[in-house]
Enzyme design. Structure first.
Site, PDB file in Angstrom:
ATOM      1  N   TYR A   1       0.849  -1.192   0.000  1.00 51.84           N
ATOM      2  CA  TYR A   1       0.000   0.000   0.000  1.00 51.84           C
ATOM      3  C   TYR A   1       0.881   1.238   0.000  1.00 51.84           C
ATOM      4  CZ  TYR A   1      -3.247   3.623   1.523  1.00 51.84           C
ATOM      5  OH  TYR A   1      -3.989   4.781   1.588  1.00 51.84           O
TER       6      TYR A   1
ATOM      7  N   GLU B   1      -3.333   7.689  -4.032  1.00 51.13           N
ATOM      8  CA  GLU B   1      -3.295   6.361  -3.411  1.00 51.13           C
ATOM      9  C   GLU B   1      -3.034   5.292  -4.462  1.00 51.13           C
ATOM     10  OE1 GLU B   1      -6.029   4.474  -0.055  1.00 51.13           O
ATOM     11  OE2 GLU B   1      -6.994   4.330  -2.011  1.00 51.13           O
TER      12      GLU B   1
END
Length: 401
Positions: A119, A207
């Site tokens: 992530y 993101e």
């Protein structure tokens, strides 16, 4: 402003961020042509991804009954079939709500051989007024879940905005993610490019989930942005006409689009008491106090610090376009704003719209006495409140009556 995944990846590529090869399409025939091209280029696995402004697409279900807004396949014929099942259909995910979103575009791309999911994100830490990189070894899941269950797995690296991201910081994040050898350089290049994208494009949030370690055709590993989600600071969009062109109005609520034309910040909610407030913080407090006294706010509406009479009138029209609204609370604290300008706008808006719903107004601050006099002399049925609490109690009671 949000953009689609395929647009975010196009932006990434401009800054040297590694992304899978792929193209966007809006017909099954185009999807097949893209797949043929990818297969001819050596792709052995393909992915078809619905393009909507919502997460959870892979686990979503179309209202037609077709399951999954993200599909893996091996042939161009499969891609065409999948595209036919997705395009023109409404996809429901955990983020769209029951109404879902119409899928009008698909991203057809090379599906790399993923060995591990990570992530990565860049956003502004308002507590320190600095950009911060957030990363985790727990990729492919919501970061909120990681923060709640295993917060120690979230890596944070703050960046001095005057100096920018140093290469050693990018390497530090790569090492913290457990990467070694050539992967450190691959990850560092991606991290530097992603931060540059965020900074130079005036992003609010960037993101990559998942950020993946992939195995290339030559057997070597590298790091790649397999997914991409980017949102921008609306106040900086005037500097980016190219990014403004990426806006997809079909993905935005009709009333929110109308509000943006008048520089109003509007978000529709599920309640029945509409709010018209100046300032985001006061607007949130207004929604809270409505709920405190047993009501349900119908919207967030911030008219800003210097609203004009025209903006107030537009705000009333937008509010009244919501059939669920049964009452309106206006809560204005005049600092820069002149309370009498707001009061005049309210009177004009009530007359123009023929408002028949309960309306409670609380004014305080700059030129408040003139504003209150304008309301009192209008001859209209407008209730007033000396305080937020009094105004909230009144509107909740009038709606419930």
């Amino acid at each position: 402003m949000n953009i689609h995944e395929y647009q975010a990846k196009q932006l990434f590529a401009q800054y040297g961020v590694a992304v899978p090869n792929g193209e966007v399409c809006d017909t099954p025939e185009q999807a097949k042509a893209i797949a043929d091209k990818l297969v001819a280029g050596g792709a052995t696995m393909l992915v078809v991804k619905s393009q909507i402004h919502a997460g959870g697409r892979g686990k979503g279900t179309f209202k037609s009954g077709y399951k999954g807004g993200v599909k893996l396949c091996k042939t161009a014929a499969e891609v065409a079939e999948i595209a036919g099942n997705m395009l023109g259909q409404v996809l429901v995910t955990k983020q769209t709500g029951e109404d879902g979103r119409l899928v009008s575009k698909l991203l057809v791309a090379d599906a790399p051989n993923i060995k591990k999911e990570l992530y990565f994100a860049v956003l502004l830490d308002r507590a320190t007024s600095q950009p911060v990189i957030m990363a985790s070894t727990e990729g492919g899941v919501d970061i909120e879940e990681v923060a709640e269950s295993t917060p120690e797995k979230i890596i944070k690296e703050w960046i001095d905005p005057a100096k920018g991201l140093y290469p050693y910081q990018a390497r530090k994040v790569a090492v913290a993610l457990g990467l070694g050898g050539a992967l450190i350089n691959s990850a560092s290049k991606l991290i530097m490019g992603a931060y540059k994208t965020w900074w130079e494009s005036d992003c609010a949030m960037l993101e990559i989930n998942p950020l993946c370690i992939i195995e290339n055709a030559d057997g070597n590993d590298s790091v790649m942005a397999v997914d991409a989600k980017v949102s921008f600071d609306d106040n900086a969009l005037y500097r980016h006409p190219d990014i403004q062109k990426m806006r997809d109005l079909a993905e935005e609520a009709e009333l929110e689009i109308e509000a943006s034309k008048f520089d109003l910040n509007y978000i529709k909610l599920d309640g029945n008491i509409a709010c018209l407030v100046n300032g985001a913080g006061l607007a949130m407090a207004t929604m809270d106090i409505i709920k405190h006294f047993g009501g349900e706010p119908a919207n967030f509406l911030d008219v800003g610090g210097g609203a004009s009479r025209e903006q107030v009138t537009a705000a009333f029209k937008i509010i009244l376009s919501d059939p669920n609204v049964q009452g309106i609370l206006v809560n204005i604290f005049g600092g820069i704003m002149d309370c009498n300008v707001i009061a005049t706008g309210i009177v004009e808006a009530v007359k123009e719209t023929g408002l028949s719903l309960p309306l409670v107004v609380r004014l305080e601050g700059n030129n408040v006495e003139a504003g209150r006099k304008t309301l009192a002399d209008s001859g209209l049925t407008i209730s007033t409140g000396e305080s937020m609490a009094e105004a909230a109690k009144k509107v909740v009671a009038e709606v419930a009556a």
